[in-house]
Design a protein around this motif. Structure first.
Motif, PDB file in Angstrom:
ATOM      1  N   UNK A 579       0.856  -1.185   0.000  1.00 43.04           N
ATOM      2  CA  UNK A 579       0.000   0.000   0.000  1.00 43.04           C
ATOM      3  C   UNK A 579       0.891   1.235   0.000  1.00 43.04           C
ATOM      4  N   UNK A 580       0.661   2.123  -0.935  1.00 48.28           N
ATOM      5  CA  UNK A 580       1.444   3.357  -1.018  1.00 48.28           C
ATOM      6  C   UNK A 580       0.536   4.547  -0.736  1.00 48.28           C
ATOM      7  N   UNK A 581       1.136   5.642  -0.277  1.00 49.48           N
ATOM      8  CA  UNK A 581       0.344   6.816   0.098  1.00 49.48           C
ATOM      9  C   UNK A 581       1.190   8.078  -0.006  1.00 49.48           C
ATOM     10  N   UNK A 582       0.474   9.165  -0.072  1.00 51.38           N
ATOM     11  CA  UNK A 582       1.096  10.491   0.030  1.00 51.38           C
ATOM     12  C   UNK A 582       0.287  11.282   1.050  1.00 51.38           C
ATOM     13  N   UNK A 583       0.981  12.038   1.890  1.00 54.03           N
ATOM     14  CA  UNK A 583       0.289  12.824   2.923  1.00 54.03           C
ATOM     15  C   UNK A 583       0.747  14.270   2.868  1.00 54.03           C
ATOM     16  N   UNK A 584      -0.229  15.150   2.800  1.00 48.90           N
ATOM     17  CA  UNK A 584       0.024  16.579   2.958  1.00 48.90           C
ATOM     18  C   UNK A 584      -0.805  17.032   4.146  1.00 48.90           C
ATOM     19  N   UNK A 585      -0.152  17.610   5.138  1.00 45.18           N
ATOM     20  CA  UNK A 585      -0.876  17.976   6.350  1.00 45.18           C
ATOM     21  C   UNK A 585      -0.264  19.216   6.981  1.00 45.18           C
ATOM     22  N   UNK A 611       4.809  14.044   2.745  1.00 46.50           N
ATOM     23  CA  UNK A 611       5.507  12.767   2.928  1.00 46.50           C
ATOM     24  C   UNK A 611       4.898  11.699   2.034  1.00 46.50           C
ATOM     25  N   UNK A 612       5.763  10.805   1.582  1.00 46.16           N
ATOM     26  CA  UNK A 612       5.313   9.594   0.898  1.00 46.16           C
ATOM     27  C   UNK A 612       5.601   8.414   1.816  1.00 46.16           C
ATOM     28  N   UNK A 613       4.788   7.378   1.694  1.00 42.05           N
ATOM     29  CA  UNK A 613       4.977   6.237   2.559  1.00 42.05           C
ATOM     30  C   UNK A 613       4.390   4.978   1.955  1.00 42.05           C
ATOM     31  N   UNK A 614       4.629   3.874   2.626  1.00 37.64           N
ATOM     32  CA  UNK A 614       4.085   2.602   2.157  1.00 37.64           C
ATOM     33  C   UNK A 614       3.870   1.674   3.345  1.00 37.64           C
ATOM     34  N   UNK A 615       3.025   0.685   3.148  1.00 38.97           N
ATOM     35  CA  UNK A 615       2.799  -0.383   4.105  1.00 38.97           C
ATOM     36  C   UNK A 615       2.902  -1.697   3.361  1.00 38.97           C
ATOM     37  N   UNK A 616       3.766  -2.572   3.829  1.00 31.97           N
ATOM     38  CA  UNK A 616       3.957  -3.886   3.230  1.00 31.97           C
ATOM     39  C   UNK A 616       3.460  -4.932   4.215  1.00 31.97           C
TER      40      UNK A 616
END
Length: 825
Positions: A579-585, A611-616
């Protein structure tokens, strides 16, 4: 001119009548009879020429609203020797004469015998178009007099509250603007009644009524009295000695009626569920070595007042068996038997278990499918030794016939769209049939969580090499309302309410709106996920949130976070997903009092995080909802610094394993988790970036109630690193099953540590340093133990945790009780 029969002719007629009419006496007196006419009631009046007389006179009975011939016996005179000159149709309003004539077996110009006229009457009745039919002779012509059945103008269903109109209408065979027959209306009433019985309402009644309208039309009304739900008053077992009634009640899907089940339908009698229960009992016993087990009978008795059923299962448990010798043979070319042998779970000398056999077949079938053997099948050949109480097994690998999928049918999805179910199939119409892919597809459909049951069956197609796959599903509630409460020693109360729909509009989409309010925080968020973005196995969605946290109890600051997070998720393998994501906060630290820790005051202000992130994840659990075997691995990482004000790498890892212990209901789990956040460049993670433990993450301690703290102000400062171990064992309680209670014990242990800045100076009004405050950010060990109470309440699962810290530091905030609950709609 009237012609009178002679003595011989009269005698012939009397002989015919005597054979056709019971109790007919030849001594009865007859007047003059016209040749070719049947005899009706005795009469002394001469028949005048030119007056019609029925040529086919027969007793009739009224059955469900229309006349039917009572028998094929005829009271008739001699047939038309010269043939029928003309057939006349009378009484028809909508139906053309030609249509009436087409149904008859007697045709113009043919000789009309009594049996042929009788057959014509029956043929006309069989069409369902006529309420009454009579055939008479007028000279050399036949007159067919019909009375048409009315046409249904409108169909109404009244009195139904528990079941909507549409599901009931779909069961009816009567249709508007079609011919009405009482027989069909009665059959429809029986069908509706059976539907109510399937929902447990055996006291229901359905009565069809008609309202007559002009032009031979009627309104058809089904009046329904739904009655009360007929529950299961008693659920008993006879012949069981190895397992108690209480234990077996937890095996079957039917429950006894009680006040605690008023939101459930499993305490109503359902014949289909009874068959399922028999199979569940069989699999339960066969999984525990009782290879001779059988259900001798399953009897459902309705109480005289029709308010409840008494269900009784009579079983023969038999003796316990162990596995005997186990072998594997292959009749398929190229299959490596030794490679498959290592996948066999069953072991010689172990207790016989159907579960081990199924797992072995599944593992070998899976492996054969991966190796490209799509058309192989594995059969198990048992060798039972009743004297030695062993069951030997031979696994036979056979080459199957090459078959292709002709059609995939989806049945029972009244709400969920076809494509939502169909896209979970790993094969499509036209593909080669693969039993392994079908089995996986069924598992995929069950994993959606949209259906109570999923049954996949096959049937022959239009050709020997074609097969039809039928998928029968039963919808269940996919909406959920959940709430949670927490109580701590600091007298704080927290509450959470969320509304979730996992199958939005039947499209398989996920939508959640959540609000969490407590004395220290507020959270509002909206989450949406499309699980099959662009019709691919890619989940796309977003989260919008606003979080306000008042940490005045544990730290002297408030945090406000407002953000938006789009995300994508896709599989990397059978059990692995990324799962990939981008967060602007926007992250703000506000409302910091003057007497707060200087380490908090240094972080006052607002930061933009990009930030960019992922969950494996790697999920090998045997069930995603109630696992009792397998494990789940998870890795989370976020990289902040693509613009914005923050720059760090944040990592969290966890591994959780489940294992059955004493029985299927006693399950142990252990979880190891850890996290780290490290800034880069000149950025040091501030207090809103760091980790906090407590509440659900560390039972026995209040949320953010442990870790490094300012010794002067007692403010909690969080930590850059954490490590924690959680263990738990759940088990049934020795209480009546209808209470729905279970228990558990747990232990948590871990630590939270690490700060970039661990000291600050205190100055006087002239700016002169008067002292230095040092913060201990070392890894201090904490631990807690506790017990849990689980309740399957009418509103959904409830969990209560009672915890006690056994290792803590001065200043830690403990939490001895926590309560969570949820329900579905």
């Amino acid at each position: 001119m009237r012609k009178v029969l002679g003595t011989s002719a009269i005698a012939a007629v009397l002989a015919l009548a005597a054979g056709a009419i019971p109790n007919f006496s030849a001594a009865q007196t007859f007047g003059a009879v016209t040749p070719g006419f049947g005899t009706g009631a005795p009469s002394t009046t001469a028949v005048q020429p030119g007056i019609s007389q029925p040529v086919f006179v027969q007793p009739t009975t009224i059955q469900q609203g229309f006349s039917q011939p009572a028998s094929s016996a005829l009271i008739n005179a001699a047939p038309f020797n010269a043939g029928v000159s003309q057939i006349i149709v009378e009484g028809n309003q909508r139906i053309e004469p030609a249509s009436v004539l087409s149904y008859m077996t007697v045709k113009q110009g043919q000789t009309a015998t009594p049996s042929e006229i009788n057959a014509s009457v029956r043929a006309l009745f069989a069409t369902g178009l006529f309420k009454d039919v009579r055939i008479e002779q007028r000279g050399s012509a036949l007159v067919v007099m019909v009375e048409e059945n009315p046409v249904i103008n409108q169909i109404s269903i009244e009195g139904n509250k528990r079941i909507d109109d549409d599901p009931l209408r779909s069961l009816l065979t009567s249709r508007e603007r079609r011919v009405y027959t009482r027989a069909k209306a009665e059959a429809d009433a029986d069908t509706l009644l059976e539907q109510y019985r399937r929902t447990g309402r055996y006291a229901a009644s359905v009565e069809p009524k008609i309202i007559e309208l002009p032009q031979n039309r009627v309104d058809l009304v089904f009046e329904i009295d739904e009655g009360a739900v007929t529950g299961v008053e008693s659920l008993r077992f006879i012949g069981n000695t190895k397992f108690s009634d209480r234990r077996l009640r937890r095996v079957v899907s039917t429950d006894e009626s009680s006040l605690l089940n008023f939101l459930s339908s499993t305490d109503t009698y359902d014949p289909d569920r009874l068959e399922l229960d028999k199979e569940l009992l069989r699999r339960f016993y066969l999984a525990r070595g009782l290879a001779d087990f059988e259900v001798l009978s399953a009897v459902a008795e309705l109480s005289p007042d029709k308010k409840g059923f008494f269900l009784t299962f009579t079983v023969n448990e038999g003796e316990e068996y162990d596995f005997g010798s186990i072998d594997i043979v292959s009749n398929a070319e190229g299959v490596d038997v030794e490679e498959l042998r290592s996948l066999i779970v069953a072991r010689e000398g172990n207790p016989y278990s159907l579960t081990d056999i199924d797992d072995s077949v599944s593992a070998m079938t899976l492996r054969l499918g991966e190796l490209g053997y799509a058309f192989t099948e594995i059969n198990t050949v048992p060798d039972k030794n009743t004297e030695g109480r062993t069951v030997g097994l031979t696994f036979e690998v056979n080459e199957g016939e090459r078959v292709f999928v002709e059609r995939i049918n989806i049945i029972g999805n009244s709400r969920t769209l076809d494509r939502v179910v169909r896209r979970e199939y790993e094969l499509v119409e036209g593909d080669a049939f693969n039993a392994l892919q079908v089995r996986r597809s069924r598992s995929n459909i069950r994993g959606l969580g949209f259906f109570r049951t999923v049954d996949v069956t096959t049937q022959p197609g239009s050709a020997p090499d074609r097969i039809i796959v039928n998928t029968q599903v039963e919808e269940q509630s996919t909406g959920q309302i959940s709430f949670g409460l927490g109580f701590s020693t600091s007298d704080s109360v927290s509450g959470e309410v969320s509304i979730t729909e996992r199958n939005l509009l039947g499209r398989g989409q996920f939508l959640r709106a959540r609000t969490r309010i407590s004395g220290s925080s507020q959270l509002y968020d909206l989450s949406f996920t499309e699980p099959r973005f662009l019709d691919r196995d890619v989940a796309a969605g977003f989260d919008i949130y606003r979080r306000e946290t008042d940490d005045q109890d544990t730290s002297s600051f408030d945090v406000r976070n407002t953000g938006f997070t789009p995300r994508l998720s896709f599989p990397l393998g059978r059990y692995t997903r990324l799962s990939t994501r981008y967060r602007i906060s926007q992250d703000e630290i506000i409302d910091v009092p003057i007497n707060a820790s200087q380490l908090i005051r240094d972080d006052i202000g607002s930061n933009i995080t990009s930030a960019v992130g992922y969950t494996l994840t790697h999920d090998r659990r045997n069930d995603t909802i109630e696992p009792n075997k397998g494990y789940l691995l998870r890795l989370d990482q976020d990289f902040a610094g693509l613009g914005g004000d923050t720059r760090y790498i944040k990592t969290e890892v966890s591994a959780k394993a489940y294992q059955r212990l004493i029985s299927d209901e006693v399950v142990g789990s252990i979880e190891l988790a850890g996290g780290a956040i490290v800034g880069f460049g000149d950025y040091e993670p501030n207090i809103s970036d760091r980790f906090f433990l407590g509440g659900d993450s560390f039972r026995g301690f209040e949320s953010a109630g442990l870790g490094p703290e300012d010794p002067l102000t007692r403010d909690k400062l969080g930590g850059k690193f954490y490590a924690i171990a959680r263990t738990e064992v759940t088990f049934p309680l020795p209480l009546p099953e209808e209470y729905g209670l279970a228990g558990g014990v747990f232990a948590d242990a871990g630590t939270l540590f690490g700060l970039d800045n661990t000291s600050y100076n205190i100055t006087d009004e002239n700016g002169v340093v008067t002292s230095t405050v040092d913060v201990d950010d070392s890894a201090k060990f904490r631990a807690s133990v506790g017990a849990s109470l689980f309740w399957q309440s009418p509103f959904g699962p409830v969990r209560m945790n009672f915890a006690y810290p056994i290792a803590q530091e001065d200043g830690d905030e403990d939490e001895t009780f926590r309560f969570t609950a949820g329900t579905r709609f």
